[in-house]
Motif scaffolding. Structure first.
Motif, mmCIF file in Angstrom:
data_model
loop_
_atom_site.group_PDB
_atom_site.id
_atom_site.type_symbol
_atom_site.label_atom_id
_atom_site.label_comp_id
_atom_site.label_asym_id
_atom_site.label_seq_id
_atom_site.Cartn_x
_atom_site.Cartn_y
_atom_site.Cartn_z
ATOM 1 N N THR A 75 -9.527 12.494 59.290
ATOM 2 C CA THR A 75 -8.618 13.632 59.240
ATOM 3 C C THR A 75 -8.465 14.142 57.815
ATOM 4 O OG1 THR A 75 -7.402 12.890 61.210
ATOM 5 C CG2 THR A 75 -6.245 14.370 59.694
ATOM 6 N N GLY A 76 -8.318 13.227 56.858
ATOM 7 C CA GLY A 76 -8.192 13.634 55.459
ATOM 8 C C GLY A 76 -9.440 14.324 54.954
ATOM 9 N N ARG A 77 -10.590 13.786 55.314
ATOM 10 C CA ARG A 77 -11.845 14.386 54.858
ATOM 11 C C ARG A 77 -12.031 15.784 55.445
ATOM 12 N NH1 ARG A 77 -17.627 11.321 55.325
ATOM 13 N NH2 ARG A 77 -17.029 11.179 57.514
ATOM 14 N N THR A 78 -11.760 15.938 56.740
ATOM 15 C CA THR A 78 -11.894 17.246 57.364
ATOM 16 C C THR A 78 -10.874 18.226 56.807
ATOM 17 O OG1 THR A 78 -12.693 16.218 59.406
ATOM 18 C CG2 THR A 78 -11.916 18.485 59.560
ATOM 19 N N GLY A 79 -9.634 17.749 56.584
ATOM 20 C CA GLY A 79 -8.606 18.620 56.030
ATOM 21 C C GLY A 79 -8.944 19.107 54.634
ATOM 22 N N ALA A 80 -9.515 18.238 53.814
ATOM 23 C CA ALA A 80 -9.924 18.651 52.469
ATOM 24 C C ALA A 80 -10.989 19.738 52.547
ATOM 25 C CB ALA A 80 -10.441 17.441 51.687
ATOM 26 N N ALA A 81 -11.935 19.569 53.460
ATOM 27 C CA ALA A 81 -12.968 20.592 53.636
ATOM 28 C C ALA A 81 -12.376 21.885 54.185
ATOM 29 C CB ALA A 81 -14.063 20.073 54.568
ATOM 30 N N ALA A 82 -11.431 21.765 55.123
ATOM 31 C CA ALA A 82 -10.791 22.960 55.688
ATOM 32 C C ALA A 82 -10.024 23.736 54.629
ATOM 33 C CB ALA A 82 -9.856 22.564 56.828
ATOM 34 N N SER A 83 -9.490 23.041 53.640
ATOM 35 C CA SER A 83 -8.736 23.703 52.577
ATOM 36 C C SER A 83 -9.606 24.655 51.774
ATOM 37 C CB SER A 83 -8.113 22.665 51.634
ATOM 38 O OG SER A 83 -7.267 21.786 52.339
ATOM 39 N N PHE A 137 -12.375 26.099 53.192
ATOM 40 C CA PHE A 137 -13.098 26.880 54.207
ATOM 41 C C PHE A 137 -14.470 26.290 54.540
ATOM 42 C CE2 PHE A 137 -11.285 29.930 50.918
ATOM 43 C CZ PHE A 137 -9.988 29.802 51.387
ATOM 44 N N ALA A 138 -14.557 24.971 54.583
ATOM 45 C CA ALA A 138 -15.856 24.348 54.829
ATOM 46 C C ALA A 138 -15.774 23.210 55.838
ATOM 47 C CB ALA A 138 -16.435 23.821 53.512
ATOM 48 N N ALA A 165 -7.494 14.612 63.749
ATOM 49 C CA ALA A 165 -6.426 15.572 64.046
ATOM 50 C C ALA A 165 -6.732 16.975 63.558
ATOM 51 C CB ALA A 165 -5.114 15.086 63.427
ATOM 52 N N LEU A 166 -7.795 17.148 62.784
ATOM 53 C CA LEU A 166 -8.143 18.466 62.253
ATOM 54 C C LEU A 166 -9.522 18.926 62.725
ATOM 55 C CD1 LEU A 166 -6.676 18.047 58.665
ATOM 56 C CD2 LEU A 166 -5.717 19.356 60.566
ATOM 57 N N LEU A 167 -9.968 18.375 63.823
ATOM 58 C CA LEU A 167 -11.270 18.772 64.376
ATOM 59 C C LEU A 167 -11.313 20.268 64.653
ATOM 60 C CD1 LEU A 167 -14.031 17.801 65.649
ATOM 61 C CD2 LEU A 167 -12.783 17.688 67.819
ATOM 62 N N ASN A 168 -10.198 20.850 65.077
ATOM 63 C CA ASN A 168 -10.182 22.260 65.471
ATOM 64 C C ASN A 168 -10.421 23.223 64.318
ATOM 65 O OD1 ASN A 168 -7.642 21.431 64.420
ATOM 66 N ND2 ASN A 168 -6.625 23.170 65.368
ATOM 67 N N THR A 169 -10.338 22.757 63.081
ATOM 68 C CA THR A 169 -10.487 23.672 61.950
ATOM 69 C C THR A 169 -11.916 24.126 61.727
ATOM 70 O OG1 THR A 169 -10.669 21.791 60.412
ATOM 71 C CG2 THR A 169 -8.472 22.726 60.756
ATOM 72 N N TRP A 170 -12.883 23.566 62.476
ATOM 73 C CA TRP A 170 -14.275 23.984 62.286
ATOM 74 C C TRP A 170 -14.448 25.473 62.554
ATOM 75 C CZ3 TRP A 170 -17.517 26.390 65.713
ATOM 76 C CH2 TRP A 170 -17.116 26.427 67.050
ATOM 77 N N SER A 171 -13.802 25.972 63.620
ATOM 78 C CA SER A 171 -13.993 27.370 63.991
ATOM 79 C C SER A 171 -13.312 28.305 62.996
ATOM 80 C CB SER A 171 -13.470 27.627 65.400
ATOM 81 O OG SER A 171 -12.088 27.360 65.489
ATOM 82 N N VAL A 205 -15.788 28.769 60.225
ATOM 83 C CA VAL A 205 -16.846 29.713 60.602
ATOM 84 C C VAL A 205 -16.338 31.145 60.476
ATOM 85 C CG1 VAL A 205 -18.271 30.539 62.520
ATOM 86 C CG2 VAL A 205 -18.034 28.090 62.118
ATOM 87 N N GLU A 206 -15.131 31.392 60.959
ATOM 88 C CA GLU A 206 -14.568 32.743 60.914
ATOM 89 C C GLU A 206 -14.321 33.186 59.475
ATOM 90 O OE1 GLU A 206 -11.078 35.207 63.294
ATOM 91 O OE2 GLU A 206 -11.856 33.298 64.026
ATOM 92 N N GLU A 207 -13.819 32.293 58.651
ATOM 93 C CA GLU A 207 -13.577 32.637 57.245
ATOM 94 C C GLU A 207 -14.888 32.933 56.524
ATOM 95 O OE1 GLU A 207 -11.562 29.060 56.552
ATOM 96 O OE2 GLU A 207 -9.559 29.855 56.926
ATOM 97 N N GLN A 208 -15.928 32.171 56.831
ATOM 98 C CA GLN A 208 -17.238 32.425 56.217
ATOM 99 C C GLN A 208 -17.792 33.787 56.644
ATOM 100 O OE1 GLN A 208 -19.335 28.866 57.426
ATOM 101 N NE2 GLN A 208 -17.885 27.595 56.288
ATOM 102 N N PHE A 209 -17.527 34.169 57.901
ATOM 103 C CA PHE A 209 -17.934 35.488 58.370
ATOM 104 C C PHE A 209 -17.197 36.574 57.591
ATOM 105 C CE2 PHE A 209 -16.948 39.097 61.189
ATOM 106 C CZ PHE A 209 -18.229 39.575 61.428
ATOM 107 N N TYR A 210 -15.896 36.402 57.381
ATOM 108 C CA TYR A 210 -15.118 37.386 56.635
ATOM 109 C C TYR A 210 -15.614 37.519 55.195
ATOM 110 C CZ TYR A 210 -11.671 37.168 60.425
ATOM 111 O OH TYR A 210 -11.048 37.217 61.642
ATOM 112 N N LEU A 211 -16.073 36.422 54.615
ATOM 113 C CA LEU A 211 -16.557 36.468 53.239
ATOM 114 C C LEU A 211 -17.848 37.267 53.111
ATOM 115 C CD1 LEU A 211 -15.901 32.788 52.060
ATOM 116 C CD2 LEU A 211 -14.751 34.847 51.240
ATOM 117 N N VAL A 212 -18.715 37.155 54.107
ATOM 118 C CA VAL A 212 -20.058 37.731 54.006
ATOM 119 C C VAL A 212 -20.163 39.115 54.639
ATOM 120 C CG1 VAL A 212 -22.468 37.412 54.704
ATOM 121 C CG2 VAL A 212 -21.127 35.460 53.889
#
Length: 514
Positions: free
Chosen positions: A129-137, A139-140, A160-166, A169-176
């Motif tokens: 959860t910590g590793r995924t949350g750090a990446a989500a912070s 946008f990765a 607990a932060l599995l859902n942040t993957w999508s 993806v959406e944030e990366q789309f907004y960037l590009v």
């Protein structure tokens, strides 16, 4: 997952002005999307099977609905800028995105990191959860997840932060996408001067080619590497672009016959329903299966562009619009609370549904008192916007890195020592010294063979501690049938020629065991 085209009710009970592009049916579509996702997550958690997903095995296609809607809305906002001014106001676009997305995400990540300290086990779930949350912070989260765990893996349900993957993806789309759209438009203007071809036609053609390339990549990778195909922005881009291409032909869609629009709405609803029921984790995804939610969403958007009756009217009723307004916040909060509930009550079934509904409370509070107050605050521009982004990145990043680091420290506590000293060796194979990683062969202690007179053959138990804990019933069953049993297990090491990483540390002895 966001309400880009809608300026919904602001704080204080007043009704903020709504954009001319606001459509109630789009909010209804977002409501459908979040309901699909939440029902799927409730099902997979209640039956403890991410592969089956309960009675709605394809509910995860709700994310695809979000992607198509986001592409449609974002293109609808940006297209007039390039057509009238030959430019995109990047600063204003990203400031709006930051005010809309980041505060709610930062709050959720920080709260989940704090609660995980007391609600999740330090033996894996806290670390993941910590590793995924750090990446989500930053946008990765999708990039971190596809390298480590599949969305339908059993271990994923403890993150607990599995859902942040999508969201990533959406944030990366907004960037590009804004820059891509502007470049394609300027190419179209050059072609227009030389060949007298409409720049909009050239722009649409470029996006269509990009969408086709993304779909081909998605289809190909879905049969090869599940994690990359499911989580990556390049293999999901065609879903956004499907919605974006639809935004280009809105004037033409507004003129289609009303009866045809009604049929499109009915067909779209049926296609989505079929996808939610028939698609499952057994399908290579997204690949060709994702065509169902994408086509269904496109048809519903077409119907809503041309008519306000039929399915469009049903999508636009007040409860659906209200749920659509909350869809982003509910998406953020429902999954962490489900994971926490499952961690505290492993045998919970129908109670998971109650938790999912209760998660609407923090979702509404976040939407009402944080999201709306910041998204409508036009003073947050320039340096203030930079400060907001910095806070929304650094605070959750620090909290999640602390959680990840704390999970390492927790491994040295008396609890972990008790597990290593008392729990794992308590089964017969551990007491006999057969759970130490000694490979099957001459070096294995003779006590690791449970013999019977005149045995018909031998049964061998290989694997990690999960295999070892079944030693006693296997031995009893084998002896009744007249077979010897030999056990050779190794904690945290599955009997497979794979690289194993446990709590971020390479278990090098696993391959020696094999």
């Amino acid at each position: 997952m966001t309400s880009t085209a809608v300026t919904s009710r602001a704080s204080g009970g007043s009704s903020a002005p709504r954009s001319a592009k606001w459509r109630a049916d789009i909010q209804g579509l977002r409501a459908i999307a979040i309901l699909l996702v939440v029902v799927y997550h409730v099902g997979r958690s209640a039956i403890h099977s991410p592969l089956e997903g309960g009675f709605l095995p394809g509910g995860f296609i709700g994310v695809d609905v979000f992607f198509v809607v986001s592409g449609f809305v974002i293109a609808g906002l940006l297209l007039p800028q390039v057509q009238t001014g030959n430019q995109i106001r990047f600063a204003a676009f990203y400031e709006r995105r930051a005010r809309r997305l980041l505060p709610a995400l930062a709050l959720m990540l920080t709260v989940v990191a704090i609660l995980s300290v007391v609600l999740l086990s330090p033996l894996g779930p806290q670390y993941e959860t910590g590793r995924t949350g750090a990446a989500a912070s930053v946008f990765a989260a999708n990039l971190q997840l596809f390298r480590n765990v599949g969305y339908f893996d059993f271990g994923a349900d403890h993150n607990a932060l599995l859902n942040t993957w999508s969201l990533a993806v959406e944030e990366q789309f907004y960037l590009v996408f804004p820059a891509f759209l502007l470049i394609a438009w300027r190419i179209g203007r050059r072609v227009q001067r030389r060949l007298r071809v409409s720049p909009l036609l050239v722009l649409g053609s470029i996006l269509a080619v990009a969408a086709l390339a993304s779909f081909v990549l998605s289809y190909y990778e879905s049969t090869r590497v599940f994690g990359f195909a499911f989580y990556s922005a390049p293999t999901r881009a065609w879903e956004f672009l499907a919605g974006a291409l639809l935004a280009f032909v809105v004037p033409q869609l507004e003129r289609i016959p009303k009866k045809l629009a009604l049929l499109a709405g009915i067909a779209g609803a049926l296609v989505l329903a079929v996808g939610a029921i028939r698609i499952s984790a057994a399908n290579p995804y997204p690949g060709g299966a994702a065509l169902l939610p994408v086509i269904g969403t496109v048809l519903l958007l077409v119907a809503g562009t041309a008519t306000t009756v039929g399915i469009t009217r049903l999508l636009g009723v007040r409860p659906m619009v209200w749920l659509g307004d909350l869809s982003y916040s509910w998406y953020l909060w429902h999954w962490p609370l489900i994971v926490f509930a499952w961690a505290m009550w492993p045998s919970a079934t129908w109670e998971i549904a109650i938790v999912a509904v209760v998660s609407l409370v923090p979702a509404w509070l976040s939407y009402r008192f944080l999201e709306n107050r910041l998204r409508f605050d036009t003073r947050i521009v320039g340096r203030r916007a930079v400060v907001l982004v910095a806070i929304c990145v650094l605070v959750p990043l620090t909290a999640c890195l602390a959680l990840q680091r704390g999970s390492f420290i927790a491994r040295d506590t008396a609890v972990v020592q008790h597990i290593a000293r008392d729990v794992l060796p308590s089964h017969s194979n551990g007491l006999r010294g057969c759970n130490t990683g000694v490979p099957l062969g001459p070096e294995l202690p003779s006590a690791c063979t449970y013999g019977v007179p005149d045995a018909h053959g031998e049964i061998v138990v290989l694997g990690d501690s999960f295999a070892g804990m079944y030693t006693e019933p296997i031995v009893r069953a084998a002896h009744r049938l007249g077979y010897d049993v030999t056990t050779a297990t190794h904690s945290s090491c599955p009997y497979a020629d794979v690289f194993v990483e446990q709590f971020g540390t390479d278990q090098g002895t696993c391959r020696q065991y094999i």
